[in-house]
Design an enzyme around this catalytic site. Sequence first.
Site, PDB file in Angstrom:
ATOM      1  CG  ASN A   1      -0.268   0.006   2.509  1.00 12.86           C
ATOM      2  OD1 ASN A   1       0.367   0.990   2.869  1.00 12.86           O
ATOM      3  ND2 ASN A   1      -0.358  -1.096   3.256  1.00 12.86           N
TER       4      ASN A   1
ATOM      5  CG  ASP B   1      -7.284  -5.046  14.097  1.00 14.68           C
ATOM      6  OD1 ASP B   1      -6.370  -4.461  14.716  1.00 14.68           O
ATOM      7  OD2 ASP B   1      -8.205  -4.452  13.510  1.00 14.68           O
ATOM      8  CB  ILE B   2      -1.339  -5.722  14.894  1.00 14.40           C
ATOM      9  CG1 ILE B   2      -0.908  -6.634  13.743  1.00 14.40           C
ATOM     10  CG2 ILE B   2      -0.231  -5.596  15.937  1.00 14.40           C
ATOM     11  CD1 ILE B   2       0.221  -6.079  12.896  1.00 14.40           C
TER      12      ILE B   2
END
Length: 401
Positions: free
Chosen positions: A210, A306-307
């Site tokens: 990204n 999801d960290i």
Amino acid sequence: MAPLQGERILLGVSGGIAAYKAAEVLRRLRDAGAQVRVVMTASALHFVGPTTFQALSGHPVRSSLWDEAAEAAMGHIELARWTTRILIAPATANTIARLAQGRANDLLSTLCLASEAPLLVAPAMNRVMWAHPATQANVATLVARGVELLGPAEGDQACGEVGAGRLLDPDRIVAALVASTLPPRLAGKRVLVSAGPTFEDIDPVRFIGNRSSGKMGFAVAAAARAMGAQVTLVAGPVTLPTPAGVRRIDVRRAAQMRAAVLAELPAHDVYLGAAAVADYAPAETLPQKIKKSGETLTIVLQRTADILADVAAHPQRPGLVVGFAAETQDMEAYARDKLHRKGLDLIAANDVGRAGQGFECDDNALSVFWREGRLDIAHGPKSRVARDLMQLVADRLEASR
Ligand code: CTP
């Protein structure tokens, strides 16, 4: 407020080819709100004329102890008392040696000896001169005395060689100077920051990534360090230099970032999840390069963990967990939803739909939300935005005590 408002900087310029870059440093110091007086060594005058510095600082440049008119206007002892911070950029091997020995054989060295102001030194010289044991010993002496060393950077040198010895980038010199003026509100705190994108490999040559540059997370790490924290930075694939004094762990994929963050977590007081973690990764990474065949290609993606949510729900959860949210619409509603859903203490949202801020930019603006409050951090360089954010983090830590 300009970050160096109220600072009176004595800029010492010594005689190396990088002396021309001191004009840029001076310009940035003035932009940051500082008053600046310039002192040049005799050899610096061989490289650049004083007129440029006089014009940029708005004051006559001094280079001699024996200048009667200048001494009558502001004596050297008065100048040594006037300054709040001395910055020598560039500092040559000779100037560093003279400082280490405590010599007072010209105006600049005399001022350094006669002033109680903090001294910051940005060396610039040929790489062999820098690596020489004599220079290294002199530098070690200065550092042991509390002098702040800025750089040098590595790269191409004016002498045609490549290595360590380049003057640190003027922006980074000024950022370090700003950092040195911040009160150490996070002294004794351990801050863990994740930054940058993640790259999720499809095969040995392709990945899904990204547009995150990592600049915001790196600026946050630098600001936390500048405020006295011990900082660990878990960085995705970015091309940024590590902020001075920060411990860095490089990772590539979301799964590696999660493992590194969770391994580091127990010892930390604050977690800031500034990374743009991939939400989906290829279900499998192929060992060989995919050959083109059909008109379409389907890659199966799987949700990543999801960290941030895992950190917030962790038994050894840090006292303060801060998330980031990139939104293009309904910023407050989406950000507050994330705050509650992920169990965060703060969420810093930015409107990535707006031109000139967020991804791939040097500037940003943030709206930070917590259960009972909101703070809008005005548009500006990420370094300043990060400092404002870390001041809020320090406020919230103090409030939670
Ligand atoms: N984050 C994370 N691990 C992930 C995904 C995101 O830790 N696998 C963190 C980011 O570091 C950031 C925050 O979560 O702090 C962003 O939240 P997220 O829900 O991913 O935001 P968006 O992708 O912007 O949300 P949405 O999908 O709702 O647009």
